[in-house]
Scaffold this active site. Sequence first.
Site, PDB file in Angstrom:
ATOM      1  N   GLY A 153      -3.961 -23.200   3.855  1.00 49.51           N
ATOM      2  CA  GLY A 153      -2.953 -22.616   2.974  1.00 49.51           C
ATOM      3  C   GLY A 153      -1.612 -23.275   3.224  1.00 49.51           C
ATOM      4  CD  GLN A 206       3.767 -23.243   5.691  1.00 46.31           C
ATOM      5  OE1 GLN A 206       3.003 -22.926   4.798  1.00 46.31           O
ATOM      6  NE2 GLN A 206       3.348 -23.478   6.927  1.00 46.31           N
ATOM      7  CB  CYS A 224       1.416 -21.106  11.259  1.00 45.85           C
ATOM      8  SG  CYS A 224       2.638 -21.395   9.957  1.00 45.85           S
ATOM      9  CG  LEU A 225      -0.625 -26.293   8.366  1.00 45.61           C
ATOM     10  CD1 LEU A 225      -0.714 -26.768   6.922  1.00 45.61           C
ATOM     11  CD2 LEU A 225      -1.444 -27.196   9.291  1.00 45.61           C
ATOM     12  CG  HIS A 243      -0.405 -17.061   7.406  1.00 52.13           C
ATOM     13  ND1 HIS A 243      -0.492 -17.158   8.782  1.00 52.13           N
ATOM     14  CD2 HIS A 243       0.237 -18.189   6.999  1.00 52.13           C
ATOM     15  CE1 HIS A 243       0.082 -18.286   9.170  1.00 52.13           C
ATOM     16  NE2 HIS A 243       0.528 -18.929   8.116  1.00 52.13           N
ATOM     17  CD  GLU A 244      -0.269 -19.722   3.447  1.00 56.01           C
ATOM     18  OE1 GLU A 244       0.914 -20.100   3.548  1.00 56.01           O
ATOM     19  OE2 GLU A 244      -1.171 -20.116   4.195  1.00 56.01           O
ATOM     20  CG  HIS A 272       4.854 -19.107   5.430  1.00 54.90           C
ATOM     21  ND1 HIS A 272       5.561 -19.562   6.520  1.00 54.90           N
ATOM     22  CD2 HIS A 272       3.547 -19.364   5.701  1.00 54.90           C
ATOM     23  CE1 HIS A 272       4.711 -20.072   7.415  1.00 54.90           C
ATOM     24  NE2 HIS A 272       3.471 -19.957   6.943  1.00 54.90           N
TER      25      HIS A 272
HETATM   26  O1  GNR Z   1      -4.365 -23.588   8.157  1.00 60.61           O
HETATM   27  C1  GNR Z   1      -4.109 -22.390   8.373  1.00 60.61           C
HETATM   28  N1  GNR Z   1      -5.056 -21.598   8.926  1.00 60.61           N
HETATM   29  C2  GNR Z   1      -4.956 -20.222   9.015  1.00 60.61           C
HETATM   30  C3  GNR Z   1      -5.866 -19.550   9.816  1.00 60.61           C
HETATM   31  C4  GNR Z   1      -5.821 -18.171   9.925  1.00 60.61           C
HETATM   32  C5  GNR Z   1      -4.870 -17.462   9.220  1.00 60.61           C
HETATM   33  C6  GNR Z   1      -3.941 -18.120   8.426  1.00 60.61           C
HETATM   34  C7  GNR Z   1      -3.993 -19.490   8.319  1.00 60.61           C
HETATM   35  S1  GNR Z   1      -2.852 -20.295   7.285  1.00 60.61           S
HETATM   36  C8  GNR Z   1      -2.761 -21.854   8.058  1.00 60.61           C
HETATM   37  C9  GNR Z   1      -1.921 -22.816   7.233  1.00 60.61           C
HETATM   38  C10 GNR Z   1      -0.497 -22.314   7.160  1.00 60.61           C
HETATM   39  O2  GNR Z   1       0.291 -22.401   8.041  1.00 60.61           O
HETATM   40  N2  GNR Z   1      -0.136 -21.702   6.055  1.00 60.61           N
HETATM   41  O3  GNR Z   1       1.090 -21.179   5.956  1.00 60.61           O
HETATM   42 NI    NI Z   2       1.684 -20.680   7.952  1.00 61.93          NI
END
Ligand code: GNR
Ligand code: NI
Length: 172
Positions: free
Chosen positions: A46, A51, A94-95, A136-137, A140
């Site tokens: 995601g 980001q 998270c990236l 999660h997104e 952000h």
């Molecule tokens: O790549 C991602 N893996 C992930 C694993 C578990 C819960 C959320 C994520 S999102 C993350 C990519 C990212 O940072 N998206 O904002």
């Molecule tokens: Ni993230």
Amino acid sequence: MALRTIITAPDPRLKVISEPVQTVTDDLRRLMDDMLETMYKAPGIGLAAVQIGVPKRIIVIDLAREDETKGPHYFINPVITWASPERAEYEEGCLSVPDLYDMVERPARIRARFLDYHGAEQEQEFGGLMATCLQHEMDHLEGVLFIDHLSKLKRDMMVRKLLKVRKASERV
Ligand code: GNR
Ligand code: NI
């Protein structure tokens, strides 16, 4: 399409609240194409526009593994219209918080309203990893990272590690 640079924490640009999109234009679709390419390359499942330093309420998600057929999902101006009382715990990464992972508890199922790639209104229910990833997104978009759901002790430890790695890479 073009690769964009993913911002890593701590960075004030990740704390910005993203602005709603007014109209889904070709420029916006080009941005979403770039986001998807950047996410696949990382690799991640995601990515929120903020980001890559674009504070607009845009998210791309693809849960397909690298050996599977791609299945991109696009969410513009997403709103959660229902969340299950039942909760689920996933190990999140998270990236923007590279190489650090921890368990986060969130509603197990959600319904969300959003605009798709073509600007059409959608409302869908999600469970499993999709529900977790979308929440999660959407965090952000509010300037929130998964580490903000952890104890202050764990969060401070992770931020220190991120700064240490950043300093080491600046030293070369
Ligand atoms: O790549 C991602 N893996 C992930 C694993 C578990 C819960 C959320 C994520 S999102 C993350 C990519 C990212 O940072 N998206 O904002
Ligand atoms: Ni993230």
